[in-house]
Design a protein around this motif. Structure first.
Motif, PDB file in Angstrom:
ATOM      1  N   GLU A 108      93.242  25.113  42.182  1.00  0.00           N
ATOM      2  CA  GLU A 108      92.050  25.954  42.109  1.00  0.00           C
ATOM      3  C   GLU A 108      91.693  26.520  43.479  1.00  0.00           C
ATOM      4  O   GLU A 108      91.797  25.826  44.493  1.00  0.00           O
ATOM      5  CB  GLU A 108      90.865  25.158  41.548  1.00  0.00           C
ATOM      6  CG  GLU A 108      91.065  24.726  40.113  1.00  0.00           C
ATOM      7  CD  GLU A 108      89.809  24.130  39.501  1.00  0.00           C
ATOM      8  OE1 GLU A 108      88.702  24.443  39.993  1.00  0.00           O
ATOM      9  OE2 GLU A 108      89.923  23.345  38.547  1.00  0.00           O
ATOM     10  N   ASP A 109      91.266  27.773  43.484  1.00  0.00           N
ATOM     11  CA  ASP A 109      90.882  28.413  44.745  1.00  0.00           C
ATOM     12  C   ASP A 109      89.485  29.030  44.710  1.00  0.00           C
ATOM     13  O   ASP A 109      89.027  29.599  45.700  1.00  0.00           O
ATOM     14  CB  ASP A 109      91.891  29.488  45.138  1.00  0.00           C
ATOM     15  CG  ASP A 109      92.014  30.584  44.085  1.00  0.00           C
ATOM     16  OD1 ASP A 109      91.477  30.397  42.971  1.00  0.00           O
ATOM     17  OD2 ASP A 109      92.650  31.615  44.375  1.00  0.00           O
ATOM     18  N   ILE A 110      88.773  28.932  43.584  1.00  0.00           N
ATOM     19  CA  ILE A 110      87.423  29.485  43.453  1.00  0.00           C
ATOM     20  C   ILE A 110      86.445  28.354  43.141  1.00  0.00           C
ATOM     21  O   ILE A 110      86.668  27.565  42.210  1.00  0.00           O
ATOM     22  CB  ILE A 110      87.359  30.559  42.355  1.00  0.00           C
ATOM     23  CG1 ILE A 110      88.325  31.712  42.686  1.00  0.00           C
ATOM     24  CG2 ILE A 110      85.940  31.086  42.195  1.00  0.00           C
ATOM     25  CD1 ILE A 110      88.363  32.797  41.624  1.00  0.00           C
ATOM     26  N   TYR A 111      85.361  28.293  43.916  1.00  0.00           N
ATOM     27  CA  TYR A 111      84.391  27.211  43.779  1.00  0.00           C
ATOM     28  C   TYR A 111      82.967  27.760  43.836  1.00  0.00           C
ATOM     29  O   TYR A 111      82.701  28.770  44.502  1.00  0.00           O
ATOM     30  CB  TYR A 111      84.580  26.173  44.892  1.00  0.00           C
ATOM     31  CG  TYR A 111      85.923  25.491  44.854  1.00  0.00           C
ATOM     32  CD1 TYR A 111      86.111  24.290  44.180  1.00  0.00           C
ATOM     33  CD2 TYR A 111      87.031  26.069  45.490  1.00  0.00           C
ATOM     34  CE1 TYR A 111      87.346  23.668  44.144  1.00  0.00           C
ATOM     35  CE2 TYR A 111      88.276  25.455  45.457  1.00  0.00           C
ATOM     36  CZ  TYR A 111      88.428  24.264  44.783  1.00  0.00           C
ATOM     37  OH  TYR A 111      89.660  23.650  44.745  1.00  0.00           O
ATOM     38  N   ILE A 153      82.161  35.695  46.896  1.00  0.00           N
ATOM     39  CA  ILE A 153      81.964  36.633  45.793  1.00  0.00           C
ATOM     40  C   ILE A 153      80.476  36.688  45.518  1.00  0.00           C
ATOM     41  O   ILE A 153      79.859  35.683  45.125  1.00  0.00           O
ATOM     42  CB  ILE A 153      82.716  36.188  44.529  1.00  0.00           C
ATOM     43  CG1 ILE A 153      84.225  36.173  44.768  1.00  0.00           C
ATOM     44  CG2 ILE A 153      82.389  37.131  43.367  1.00  0.00           C
ATOM     45  CD1 ILE A 153      85.025  35.710  43.559  1.00  0.00           C
ATOM     46  N   LYS A 167      76.785  32.742  43.360  1.00  0.00           N
ATOM     47  CA  LYS A 167      77.855  33.166  44.241  1.00  0.00           C
ATOM     48  C   LYS A 167      78.997  32.157  44.181  1.00  0.00           C
ATOM     49  O   LYS A 167      78.793  30.990  43.832  1.00  0.00           O
ATOM     50  CB  LYS A 167      77.358  33.289  45.687  1.00  0.00           C
ATOM     51  CG  LYS A 167      76.333  34.391  45.898  1.00  0.00           C
ATOM     52  CD  LYS A 167      75.926  34.487  47.357  1.00  0.00           C
ATOM     53  CE  LYS A 167      74.949  35.633  47.570  1.00  0.00           C
ATOM     54  NZ  LYS A 167      74.533  35.753  48.992  1.00  0.00           N
ATOM     55  N   TYR A 168      80.202  32.639  44.546  1.00  0.00           N
ATOM     56  CA  TYR A 168      81.370  31.766  44.554  1.00  0.00           C
ATOM     57  C   TYR A 168      82.081  31.868  45.894  1.00  0.00           C
ATOM     58  O   TYR A 168      82.061  32.915  46.546  1.00  0.00           O
ATOM     59  CB  TYR A 168      82.334  32.129  43.422  1.00  0.00           C
ATOM     60  CG  TYR A 168      81.827  31.760  42.052  1.00  0.00           C
ATOM     61  CD1 TYR A 168      82.103  30.512  41.502  1.00  0.00           C
ATOM     62  CD2 TYR A 168      81.042  32.652  41.313  1.00  0.00           C
ATOM     63  CE1 TYR A 168      81.631  30.157  40.241  1.00  0.00           C
ATOM     64  CE2 TYR A 168      80.565  32.302  40.059  1.00  0.00           C
ATOM     65  CZ  TYR A 168      80.857  31.058  39.535  1.00  0.00           C
ATOM     66  OH  TYR A 168      80.380  30.708  38.296  1.00  0.00           O
ATOM     67  N   VAL A 211      85.782  31.678  47.713  1.00  0.00           N
ATOM     68  CA  VAL A 211      87.182  31.887  47.354  1.00  0.00           C
ATOM     69  C   VAL A 211      88.058  31.534  48.543  1.00  0.00           C
ATOM     70  O   VAL A 211      87.898  32.100  49.636  1.00  0.00           O
ATOM     71  CB  VAL A 211      87.449  33.345  46.928  1.00  0.00           C
ATOM     72  CG1 VAL A 211      88.905  33.503  46.497  1.00  0.00           C
ATOM     73  CG2 VAL A 211      86.509  33.755  45.806  1.00  0.00           C
ATOM     74  N   SER A 264      91.530  31.577  50.649  1.00  0.00           N
ATOM     75  CA  SER A 264      92.583  32.588  50.798  1.00  0.00           C
ATOM     76  C   SER A 264      93.910  32.128  50.208  1.00  0.00           C
ATOM     77  O   SER A 264      94.760  32.945  49.871  1.00  0.00           O
ATOM     78  CB  SER A 264      92.759  32.962  52.264  1.00  0.00           C
ATOM     79  OG  SER A 264      93.079  31.815  53.038  1.00  0.00           O
TER      80      SER A 264
END
Length: 205
Positions: free
Chosen positions: A58-61, A100, A105-106, A108, A110
């Motif tokens: 996973e790369d989005i939190y 984001i 908000k999130y 991301v 790289s």
């Protein structure tokens, strides 16, 4: 923070400072204070510490609720200090973080950290971020310091004049300066420029 920094007290102070023009507002004053607090956080940045738990693949939190912008990460920095660049597992590349925008908000990354990287540097991804201010009904939970109370009210006054000018109010209004106690007269658009320039000057000090 003290009771003078509660939403109710700040709203009353703003209402008093706006004098006759306060009667032109209904329930907008708390919203004007919120806008002022956001701009105060932009000029006088407030840094907090946050963390996310890394998960494989996973790369989005989800970002902290009060996050305004990302500052920097400390993940892997300790290993860079204690390990030699030629040692196996040395973190030559660490993920950058972007934001984001949205509600919520999130964050991301790289790139997705590998299992080996997570095993070496841990699942807790700690970072510093710039945080928005919050004005609460409970003054002790308001994040604006009492020393910046005057700045907050001055910015809210400016926003009030902007709001009035957008309503095409033709009559002259007046607003009392929350910091110096001086009064200024003029149409809302002119007052907005005067108050905003004063606020920017004071906030930059």
């Amino acid at each position: 923070m003290t009771a003078t920094m509660s939403l109710e007290q700040l709203t009353e102070s703003l209402k008093t400072s706006l004098m006759d023009s306060a009667g032109l507002f209904l329930d907008e004053l708390p919203q004007l204070l919120t806008i002022a607090a956001e701009d105060l956080a932009r000029v006088r940045r407030r840094t907090l510490v946050g963390s996310i738990q890394l998960r494989l693949g996973e790369d989005i939190y989800l970002a902290p609720e009060d996050l305004m912008d990302f500052k920097l990460s400390t993940w892997g920095q300790q290993q860079r200090k204690t390990m030699k660049p030629w040692q196996p597992g040395y973190p030559r590349q660490l993920p950058d973080v972007s934001v984001i925008d949205g509600s919520p908000k999130y964050l991301v990354l790289s790139f997705i950290p590998t299992g080996g990287q997570i095993g070496l540097m841990g699942t807790e991804f700690r970072f510093f971020y710039f945080a928005n201010h919050h004005i609460d009904e409970d003054g002790s939970k308001t994040t604006v310091s009492e020393s910046e109370r005057g700045l907050l009210l001055l910015r809210a006054q400016a926003e009030a004049m902007k709001w009035l000018s957008m309503r095409n109010v033709d009559k002259t209004v007046s607003a009392k300066h929350a910091v110096s106690g001086a009064s200024k007269g003029g149409v809302p658009a002119a007052l907005y420029r005067i108050l905003l320039e004063d606020w920017e000057r004071r906030a930059s000090c």
